[in-house]
Scaffold this motif. Structure first.
Motif, short mmCIF file in Angstrom:
data_model
loop_
_atom_site.label_atom_id
_atom_site.label_comp_id
_atom_site.label_asym_id
_atom_site.label_seq_id
_atom_site.Cartn_x
_atom_site.Cartn_y
_atom_site.Cartn_z
N ALA A 143 13.61 17.69 79.56
CA ALA A 143 13.71 18.26 78.21
C ALA A 143 14.99 19.08 78.05
O ALA A 143 15.61 19.09 76.98
CB ALA A 143 12.49 19.13 77.91
N ARG A 144 15.40 19.76 79.11
CA ARG A 144 16.61 20.59 79.03
C ARG A 144 17.85 19.75 78.78
O ARG A 144 18.77 20.19 78.10
CB ARG A 144 16.78 21.41 80.31
N VAL A 145 17.89 18.54 79.32
CA VAL A 145 19.09 17.71 79.12
C VAL A 145 18.96 16.79 77.91
O VAL A 145 19.97 16.40 77.32
CB VAL A 145 19.43 16.87 80.37
N SER A 146 17.73 16.46 77.52
CA SER A 146 17.53 15.51 76.42
C SER A 146 17.21 16.18 75.10
O SER A 146 17.39 15.57 74.04
CB SER A 146 16.38 14.55 76.77
N GLY A 147 16.72 17.41 75.14
CA GLY A 147 16.26 18.06 73.92
C GLY A 147 14.87 17.64 73.49
O GLY A 147 14.37 18.11 72.47
N ASP A 148 14.22 16.76 74.27
CA ASP A 148 12.90 16.26 73.91
C ASP A 148 11.82 17.19 74.47
O ASP A 148 11.33 17.00 75.57
CB ASP A 148 12.72 14.83 74.44
N TRP A 149 11.44 18.17 73.65
CA TRP A 149 10.47 19.18 74.06
C TRP A 149 9.06 18.85 73.60
O TRP A 149 8.27 19.73 73.27
CB TRP A 149 10.90 20.56 73.54
N ASN A 150 8.72 17.59 73.56
CA ASN A 150 7.36 17.18 73.22
C ASN A 150 6.38 17.87 74.16
O ASN A 150 6.53 17.77 75.39
CB ASN A 150 7.24 15.66 73.33
N PRO A 151 5.38 18.57 73.64
CA PRO A 151 4.48 19.35 74.51
C PRO A 151 3.71 18.54 75.53
O PRO A 151 3.25 19.10 76.53
CB PRO A 151 3.54 20.05 73.52
N ILE A 152 3.56 17.23 75.34
CA ILE A 152 2.82 16.44 76.34
C ILE A 152 3.58 16.33 77.65
O ILE A 152 3.01 15.98 78.67
CB ILE A 152 2.49 15.02 75.81
N GLY A 167 -4.68 15.49 74.44
CA GLY A 167 -5.44 14.40 75.05
C GLY A 167 -5.02 13.99 76.44
O GLY A 167 -5.51 12.98 76.97
N PHE A 168 -4.13 14.76 77.09
CA PHE A 168 -3.68 14.42 78.44
C PHE A 168 -4.17 15.48 79.43
O PHE A 168 -3.95 16.67 79.20
CB PHE A 168 -2.16 14.32 78.50
N PRO A 169 -4.78 15.08 80.55
CA PRO A 169 -5.28 16.08 81.50
C PRO A 169 -4.18 16.85 82.21
O PRO A 169 -4.38 17.98 82.66
CB PRO A 169 -6.10 15.24 82.50
N THR A 170 -3.00 16.23 82.33
CA THR A 170 -1.83 16.90 82.89
C THR A 170 -0.64 16.55 82.02
O THR A 170 -0.71 15.67 81.16
CB THR A 170 -1.52 16.42 84.33
N ALA A 171 0.46 17.24 82.25
CA ALA A 171 1.71 16.80 81.61
C ALA A 171 2.07 15.44 82.16
O ALA A 171 1.72 15.08 83.29
CB ALA A 171 2.82 17.81 81.88
N ILE A 172 2.79 14.64 81.36
CA ILE A 172 3.23 13.33 81.81
C ILE A 172 4.75 13.26 81.72
O ILE A 172 5.37 13.92 80.88
CB ILE A 172 2.59 12.20 80.99
#
Length: 290
Positions: A195-204, A215-220
């Motif tokens: 996320a730090r390099v891509s800017g994609d801070w999607n919470p999943i 809906g996810f038991p862990t981060a993916i």
């Protein structure tokens, strides 16, 4: 360039703020049921941030050189994709959208110092057995010449269509005789690092605490991160131009995990399978042709 000449344009002078887009999507949580909007997201005169490029290359395993890694233009196009999908009249919900497939065609190498123009639009809205899917098409041009094209297929879960034709990856029998490839430990912090390099801070992707409500038991792991790791591992045998790369995302990589790559390599194509260390979970299938 595809799309209507009369398409409405969303013009950006800088990359859209993905944190703001995700926060807004979580609040509104909406999706319409109409057709795809006739709109394009565009950004011109993009110069590559060399520091960001170096961080991306090191994280994903690419060698830093005179040309951009094959997957790097996706990093620049992705915020435009999300901006387009966050439009009020876009028929797929952004929250919970699943990245099913990605295809990249590289006409020629893109030099690090070249200025890029990006255009993103949506097409081919169609049923999926678990909802609806559409393609987000991204094109990168240099001086009017399209040099890179990416097609990202996203699923929005909803009304099921059990008769919808699935998109299946190539048959994997050749991999049974393939030599064992690298094993990678994908750490618990892999989502935050990408996320730090891509800017994609999607919470999943960030932490189990932010993934569980979705809906996810862990981060993916980000799909485009694991895909980039595969492309980087194969880079020594891939041509610099005239290359098509395609990935089918199968099962998410839960964080942390150990994964194993196996590849069959021929004179004009490669076929790879990224799986769990035990081989019982298939995470991605990647095909290159030239």
């Amino acid at each position: 360039m595809s799309g209507s000449a009369m398409a409405r344009e969303l013009t950006f002078g800088a990359a859209p703020d993905l944190r703001r887009i995700y926060a807004s999507a979580l609040v509104t949580g909406r999706a319409t049921s109409g057709p795809l909007p006739d709109v394009r997201a565009v950004r011109s005169g993009i110069g590559v941030d060399v520091g960001n490029l170096v961080d991306y290359a090191r994280l994903c395993g690419f060698t830093v050189g005179a040309a951009l890694p094959l997957t790097y233009p996706h990093l620049l196009a992705f915020p435009l994709q999300m901006a387009l999908m966050s439009e009020r009249d876009f028929p797929l919900g952004l929250t919970g959208a699943v990245h099913l497939e990605n295809a990249i065609t590289a006409t020629r190498p893109i030099a690090v110092g070249e200025s890029l123009d990006l255009a993103v639009w949506a097409e081919n809205l169609r049923p999926h057995r678990r909802g609806q899917q559409a393609d987000l098409v991204s094109e990168a041009s240099v001086d009017g010449e399209v040099v890179w094209r990416g097609v990202s297929t996203y699923l929005s879960k909803g009304t099921e269509h059990p008769d919808a034709a699935p998109s299946e990856p190539p048959i994997l029998e050749p991999l049974q005789d393939a030599a064992a490839g690298p094993r990678w430990r994908i750490g618990e912090d892999a989502g935050r690092r990408y996320a730090r390099v891509s800017g994609d801070w999607n919470p999943i992707h960030l932490h189990a605490l932010t993934a569980r409500p979705l809906g996810f038991p862990t981060a993916i792991a980000h799909g485009m991160y694991t895909y980039a790791r595969v492309v980087a591992a194969l880079a020594p045998v891939l041509p610099a131009s005239g290359l098509t790369s395609r990935v089918w995302f199968r099962k998410p990589v839960r964080l942390p995990s150990t994964v194993h790559l196996r590849s069959a390599i021929a004179s004009d194509h490669t076929l790879s399978r990224l799986a769990s260390a035990k081989g019982d979970i298939e995470h991605a299938v990647v095909e290159h042709s030239w």
